[in-house]
Write a protein that holds these residues in place. Structure first.
Motif, PDB file in Angstrom:
ATOM      1  N   TYR A 130      -1.197 -31.600  68.015  1.00 44.43           N
ATOM      2  CA  TYR A 130      -2.127 -30.793  67.341  1.00 44.43           C
ATOM      3  C   TYR A 130      -1.531 -29.395  67.211  1.00 44.43           C
ATOM      4  O   TYR A 130      -0.916 -28.779  68.010  1.00 44.43           O
ATOM      5  CB  TYR A 130      -3.590 -30.943  67.866  1.00 44.43           C
ATOM      6  N   ASP A 131      -2.259 -28.430  65.943  1.00 44.62           N
ATOM      7  CA  ASP A 131      -1.837 -27.414  65.853  1.00 44.62           C
ATOM      8  C   ASP A 131      -2.330 -26.452  67.184  1.00 44.62           C
ATOM      9  O   ASP A 131      -3.476 -26.676  67.756  1.00 44.62           O
ATOM     10  CB  ASP A 131      -2.524 -26.701  64.586  1.00 44.62           C
ATOM     11  N   GLN A 132      -1.555 -25.501  67.776  1.00 47.95           N
ATOM     12  CA  GLN A 132      -1.949 -24.602  68.841  1.00 47.95           C
ATOM     13  C   GLN A 132      -0.860 -23.549  69.051  1.00 47.95           C
ATOM     14  O   GLN A 132      -0.125 -23.683  68.582  1.00 47.95           O
ATOM     15  CB  GLN A 132      -2.006 -25.501  70.187  1.00 47.95           C
ATOM     16  N   GLY A 133      -1.481 -22.617  69.592  1.00 50.05           N
ATOM     17  CA  GLY A 133      -0.388 -21.431  69.987  1.00 50.05           C
ATOM     18  C   GLY A 133       0.157 -21.835  71.421  1.00 50.05           C
ATOM     19  O   GLY A 133       0.181 -22.974  71.619  1.00 50.05           O
ATOM     20  N   PRO A 134       0.986 -20.803  71.802  1.00 50.98           N
ATOM     21  CA  PRO A 134       1.701 -21.248  73.178  1.00 50.98           C
ATOM     22  C   PRO A 134       1.001 -21.837  74.269  1.00 50.98           C
ATOM     23  O   PRO A 134      -0.165 -21.173  74.598  1.00 50.98           O
ATOM     24  CB  PRO A 134       2.547 -19.990  73.291  1.00 50.98           C
ATOM     25  N   THR A 135       1.101 -23.081  74.325  1.00 47.43           N
ATOM     26  CA  THR A 135       0.316 -23.856  75.495  1.00 47.43           C
ATOM     27  C   THR A 135       1.008 -24.753  76.322  1.00 47.43           C
ATOM     28  O   THR A 135       1.956 -25.209  76.021  1.00 47.43           O
ATOM     29  CB  THR A 135      -0.857 -24.848  74.990  1.00 47.43           C
TER      30      THR A 135
ATOM     31  N   VAL B  16       5.779 -26.290  77.154  1.00 47.41           N
ATOM     32  CA  VAL B  16       4.916 -25.097  76.557  1.00 47.41           C
ATOM     33  C   VAL B  16       5.267 -25.075  74.996  1.00 47.41           C
ATOM     34  O   VAL B  16       6.811 -24.946  74.752  1.00 47.41           O
ATOM     35  CB  VAL B  16       5.207 -23.885  77.491  1.00 47.41           C
ATOM     36  N   CYS B  17       4.444 -25.242  74.208  1.00 45.18           N
ATOM     37  CA  CYS B  17       4.908 -25.592  72.874  1.00 45.18           C
ATOM     38  C   CYS B  17       3.803 -24.742  71.878  1.00 45.18           C
ATOM     39  O   CYS B  17       2.948 -24.355  72.320  1.00 45.18           O
ATOM     40  CB  CYS B  17       4.726 -26.794  72.438  1.00 45.18           C
ATOM     41  N   ASP B  18       4.412 -24.347  70.887  1.00 43.66           N
ATOM     42  CA  ASP B  18       3.483 -23.875  69.616  1.00 43.66           C
ATOM     43  C   ASP B  18       3.470 -24.914  68.785  1.00 43.66           C
ATOM     44  O   ASP B  18       4.449 -24.991  68.008  1.00 43.66           O
ATOM     45  CB  ASP B  18       4.202 -22.588  69.343  1.00 43.66           C
TER      46      ASP B  18
ATOM     47  N   VAL C 127      11.402 -36.730  72.793  1.00 47.01           N
ATOM     48  CA  VAL C 127      10.780 -35.622  72.689  1.00 47.01           C
ATOM     49  C   VAL C 127      10.275 -35.523  71.020  1.00 47.01           C
ATOM     50  O   VAL C 127      11.439 -35.343  70.411  1.00 47.01           O
ATOM     51  CB  VAL C 127      11.350 -34.500  73.212  1.00 47.01           C
ATOM     52  N   GLU C 128       9.054 -35.102  70.610  1.00 47.76           N
ATOM     53  CA  GLU C 128       8.814 -35.093  69.414  1.00 47.76           C
ATOM     54  C   GLU C 128       7.986 -33.459  69.302  1.00 47.76           C
ATOM     55  O   GLU C 128       7.294 -33.443  70.025  1.00 47.76           O
ATOM     56  CB  GLU C 128       7.881 -36.114  68.733  1.00 47.76           C
ATOM     57  N   TYR C 129       8.424 -33.041  68.395  1.00 48.82           N
ATOM     58  CA  TYR C 129       7.841 -31.757  67.990  1.00 48.82           C
ATOM     59  C   TYR C 129       7.522 -31.478  66.501  1.00 48.82           C
ATOM     60  O   TYR C 129       8.360 -31.871  65.635  1.00 48.82           O
ATOM     61  CB  TYR C 129       8.829 -30.454  68.400  1.00 48.82           C
ATOM     62  N   TYR C 130       6.410 -30.814  66.204  1.00 44.82           N
ATOM     63  CA  TYR C 130       6.109 -30.254  64.869  1.00 44.82           C
ATOM     64  C   TYR C 130       5.814 -28.884  64.810  1.00 44.82           C
ATOM     65  O   TYR C 130       5.178 -28.487  65.667  1.00 44.82           O
ATOM     66  CB  TYR C 130       5.167 -31.074  63.951  1.00 44.82           C
ATOM     67  N   ASN C 131       6.265 -28.186  63.632  1.00 41.10           N
ATOM     68  CA  ASN C 131       5.873 -26.868  63.534  1.00 41.10           C
ATOM     69  C   ASN C 131       5.109 -26.932  62.086  1.00 41.10           C
ATOM     70  O   ASN C 131       5.399 -27.558  60.893  1.00 41.10           O
ATOM     71  CB  ASN C 131       7.091 -25.989  63.088  1.00 41.10           C
ATOM     72  N   HIS C 132       3.909 -26.213  62.178  1.00 43.48           N
ATOM     73  CA  HIS C 132       2.766 -26.096  61.191  1.00 43.48           C
ATOM     74  C   HIS C 132       2.349 -24.594  61.034  1.00 43.48           C
ATOM     75  O   HIS C 132       1.522 -24.345  61.757  1.00 43.48           O
ATOM     76  CB  HIS C 132       1.646 -26.829  61.344  1.00 43.48           C
TER      77      HIS C 132
ATOM     78  N   LEU D  41      10.470 -29.806  81.659  1.00 41.37           N
ATOM     79  CA  LEU D  41      10.602 -29.631  80.219  1.00 41.37           C
ATOM     80  C   LEU D  41       9.951 -28.453  79.882  1.00 41.37           C
ATOM     81  O   LEU D  41       8.652 -28.607  79.744  1.00 41.37           O
ATOM     82  CB  LEU D  41      10.563 -30.877  79.270  1.00 41.37           C
ATOM     83  N   VAL D  42      10.587 -27.236  79.566  1.00 45.02           N
ATOM     84  CA  VAL D  42       9.615 -26.377  79.022  1.00 45.02           C
ATOM     85  C   VAL D  42      10.111 -25.678  77.725  1.00 45.02           C
ATOM     86  O   VAL D  42      11.127 -25.500  77.257  1.00 45.02           O
ATOM     87  CB  VAL D  42      10.130 -24.963  80.028  1.00 45.02           C
ATOM     88  N   LEU D  43       9.038 -25.631  76.907  1.00 41.33           N
ATOM     89  CA  LEU D  43       9.098 -25.251  75.473  1.00 41.33           C
ATOM     90  C   LEU D  43       8.193 -24.128  75.178  1.00 41.33           C
ATOM     91  O   LEU D  43       7.016 -24.107  75.371  1.00 41.33           O
ATOM     92  CB  LEU D  43       8.483 -26.649  74.727  1.00 41.33           C
TER      93      LEU D  43
END
Length: 147
Positions: free
Chosen positions: A118-123, A99-101, A140-145, A9-11
Motif C-alpha cells: 500500500y502507499d506509505q512513506g518510509p515505514t 523499510v520502504c516508501d 521481493v516485490e516493490y512498487y512506487n506510486h 532486508l532493509v529498504l
C-alpha cells in the motif's frame, strides 16, 4: 539459550540491503550472485516486464520522479519483482525487515513474510518464518506510486 539465525532486508525508499546478524549466527549463501529482476511500467507487476536484468544487490535509492532505468521504466508508477535462490545453512526462525516508501512484499517459498502492499512513506516492517536448512526461493516485490 542459543541464538536464532537471522537475515535482515532493509529498504529505504527502495534501499534494500541483505545484511547478516552478528557473525556468530548462521547466514544464507547465494546459489549465484545476482537477483533476477523484472521491472514493470505499472504498480501491479502486470503484463510483460519493461526490463529484465540481473541486480547484484537490492540496494537502490531512486528519488521521486526518477526512473530506475531511464528509457525503459517509467518515473512513476513502476514496480519490480526480484527473485533468487538462497541457501540457509541452519534451521530456525529467520527475520526479514524492510523499510520502504510505497508497497513492499517479501515471500519465502511462496509464503508471504512481509506484506505492506500500500502507499506509505518510509515505514519499517518485519516478518519471521521458520526455515529448514537448505535452498529456499526468496521473492521481493516493490512498487512506487508518486502522487
Amino acid at each position: 539459550m542459543s541464538r536464532l539465525p537471522r537475515i535482515m532486508l532493509v529498504l529505504i525508499a527502495l534501499l534494500l540491503f541483505v545484511t547478516l546478524a552478528p557473525p556468530t549466527l548462521a547466514s544464507p549463501a547465494a546459489q549465484n550472485s545476482f537477483w533476477s529482476a523484472e521491472y514493470y511500467n505499472n504498480m501491479n507487476l502486470a503484463g510483460p516486464p519493461a526490463l529484465l536484468r540481473p541486480d547484484a544487490d537490492i540496494n537502490f535509492f531512486w528519488p521521486e520522479y526518477t526512473s530506475p532505468a531511464p528509457g525503459y521504466v517509467n518515473t512513476s508508477p513502476y514496480s519490480v519483482r526480484w527473485t533468487r535462490q538462497l541457501y540457509f545453512n541452519a534451521a530456525g526462525n529467520w527475520v526479514f525487515t524492510t523499510v520502504c516508501d510505497d508497497g513492499m512484499r517479501v515471500w519465502v517459498d511462496n509464503n508471504i513474510t512481509v506484506d505492506a502492499w500500500y502507499d506509505q512513506g518510509p515505514t519499517t516492517h518485519t516478518g519471521a518464518i521458520y526455515l529448514a536448512a537448505g535452498w529456499h526461493l526468496v521473492k521481493v516485490e516493490y512498487y512506487n506510486h508518486s502522487l
